[in-house]
Design an enzyme around this catalytic site. Structure first.
Site, short mmCIF file in Angstrom:
data_model
loop_
_atom_site.label_atom_id
_atom_site.label_comp_id
_atom_site.label_asym_id
_atom_site.label_seq_id
_atom_site.Cartn_x
_atom_site.Cartn_y
_atom_site.Cartn_z
CG HIS A 160 -61.41 17.25 20.64
ND1 HIS A 160 -62.58 17.92 20.90
CD2 HIS A 160 -61.76 16.16 19.92
CE1 HIS A 160 -63.60 17.26 20.37
NE2 HIS A 160 -63.12 16.19 19.77
CE1 TYR A 205 -66.49 25.47 26.90
CE2 TYR A 205 -65.35 24.56 25.01
CZ TYR A 205 -65.70 24.50 26.34
OH TYR A 205 -65.25 23.47 27.11
CE LYS A 235 -58.45 23.66 33.59
NZ LYS A 235 -58.47 22.90 32.36
CE1 TYR A 278 -61.95 23.99 27.30
CE2 TYR A 278 -60.67 22.07 26.63
CZ TYR A 278 -61.89 22.68 26.81
OH TYR A 278 -63.05 22.01 26.53
#
Length: 392
Positions: free
Chosen positions: A72, A201, A298, A386
């Site tokens: 991604h 999101y 995470k 991220y």
């Protein structure tokens, strides 16, 4: 039994550590309370940072990930009926992430460990860690109905927040920093191709929603729900209807694909950091030392960072005689942990609507999102965070 490194827990952290140590010529024994089938089936994280992907490749554990994982290059933010794509490589100098479920990582590492690694004992319950301040700490454990002792030079606890490793750190030197959120995630797996080729999101007045995937044919999706919600209280069509509402935009070209829901569960949301992450010759890694809300993707990646730090430090001690990296283990890991906590907290509070939120709170969230989508430095910080912080 005797080994150099006793590892408690055969999740991705413990299994990867065993692999890294094996490749460095350092022996270890892994003790896992559950059976193999449970470890290979428990659903957890699915996003691997660039650093985690690189480590798996370097460790010789990435063949199936490279065949079946889904790279991604960004995520999409949705708010106020708007869509905005965050382009990771363009903002980070080429970094990206990989969609590859934790269950698959564990399967790959278990196969390697059983084929060419040290002992991996399933249904071996660690009962206590003793002698943390001595040169030879011990793990008392029960395996196949009998108690035994594993004598070690070092113990690494990868046994989660309720495991025995953390108890080896005396209460008078421990500090715990914690925040519990008043909501959770209702998550589903569905037999339907993903509705978007990257994660979405969404911030909505009705609550947060996340559109993800497990494979090209399996959708993973989440809805913000009140804390202590029972997943059984939500019907399948009710979940799809709510996802439709929270993911809505002014773009008529996008539609939500619906399909049979095969699994439902609710994940609580909390942040926790235990300091220090080391006491004597006992080292904490992964959930044994820290927990993050899943918004920032995470948890697994922090655990990987911990065991990479330990493996490199022990390898340096073996090769050079210097224990500087080993002595700095806790400080090194905690710098990365607190940055991940910061990012996860920021994403969580920006995208979720808390009970009792006021119109002012709503406007602040929208202003934060507007800043990210209109100011390159803010968008870059999100992309860099991220895709992952340095592992060591």
């Amino acid at each position: 039994m005797r080994t150099t490194v006793g590892i408690i827990g055969a999740g991705p952290a413990g299994l990867l550590l065993a692999r890294l140590l094996h490749n460095a010529g350092i022996d270890s024994v892994v003790l896992e309370t559950r059976d193999r089938a449970y470890v290979e089936q428990r659903q957890r994280a699915g996003i691997l940072e660039q650093g985690t992907v690189d480590v798996l490749r370097e460790a010789g554990a990435a063949a199936r990930m490279d065949r079946e994982g889904i790279p991604h290059d960004g995520i999409e933010l949705r708010f106020d009926r708007r869509r905005h794509r965050v382009d990771f490589p363009a903002l980070t100098g080429g970094r990206s992430v990989m969609v590859y479920a934790q269950t698959e990582v564990c399967k790959d590492l278990i196969a390697l460990q059983l084929a060419a690694g040290g002992p991996l004992l399933f249904e071996a319950e660690a009962l206590a860690v003793e002698g943390a301040e001595t040169p030879n700490p011990r793990i008392r454990f029960r395996h196949r109905g009998s108690e035994d002792v594993l004598e070690c030079d070092y113990v690494v606890g990868c046994d989660g927040s309720w495991g025995v490793a953390r108890k080896a750190v005396p209460a008078d030197v421990s500090r715990v920093f914690e925040r519990t959120y008043p909501f959770g995630w209702l998550g589903i797996l569905a037999d339907v191709p993903p509705s978007h080729d990257e994660l979405v999101y969404a911030r909505h007045d009705r609550g947060f929603a996340l559109l993800s995937m497990r494979s090209p044919t399996v959708t993973r999706a989440y809805l913000q729900v009140p804390a202590k919600t029972d997943a059984a209280d939500w019907g399948d069509e009710e979940i799809w209807d709510e996802l439709d509402r929270r993911l809505e935009t002014d773009d008529p070209s996008w539609t939500l694909k619906r399909g049979p829901v095969t699994a439902k569960s609710v994940t609580p949301m909390r942040s926790l950091v235990h300091e220090p992450m080391r006491h004597g010759r006992v080292f904490l890694a992964g959930d044994a030392a820290h927990i993050v809300p899943p918004t920032g993707a995470k948890g697994l990646n922090l655990a990987v960072g911990d065991v990479v730090t330990f493996a490199r430090a022990l390898t340096e001690l073996r090769e050079t005689g210097s224990d500087a990296r080993l002595e700095a283990y806790s400080q090194t890991c905690l710098r990365r942990v607190w940055q991940a906590e910061r990012f996860s907290y920021a994403m969580t509070t920006m995208l979720h609507r808390s009970p009792g939120a006021t119109p002012f709170d709503d406007r602040i969230q929208l202003a934060q999102l507007d800043r990210i989508t209109t100011a390159r430095p803010a968008e870059t910080d999100l992309a860099e965070s991220y895709t992952g912080f340095p592992l060591d």
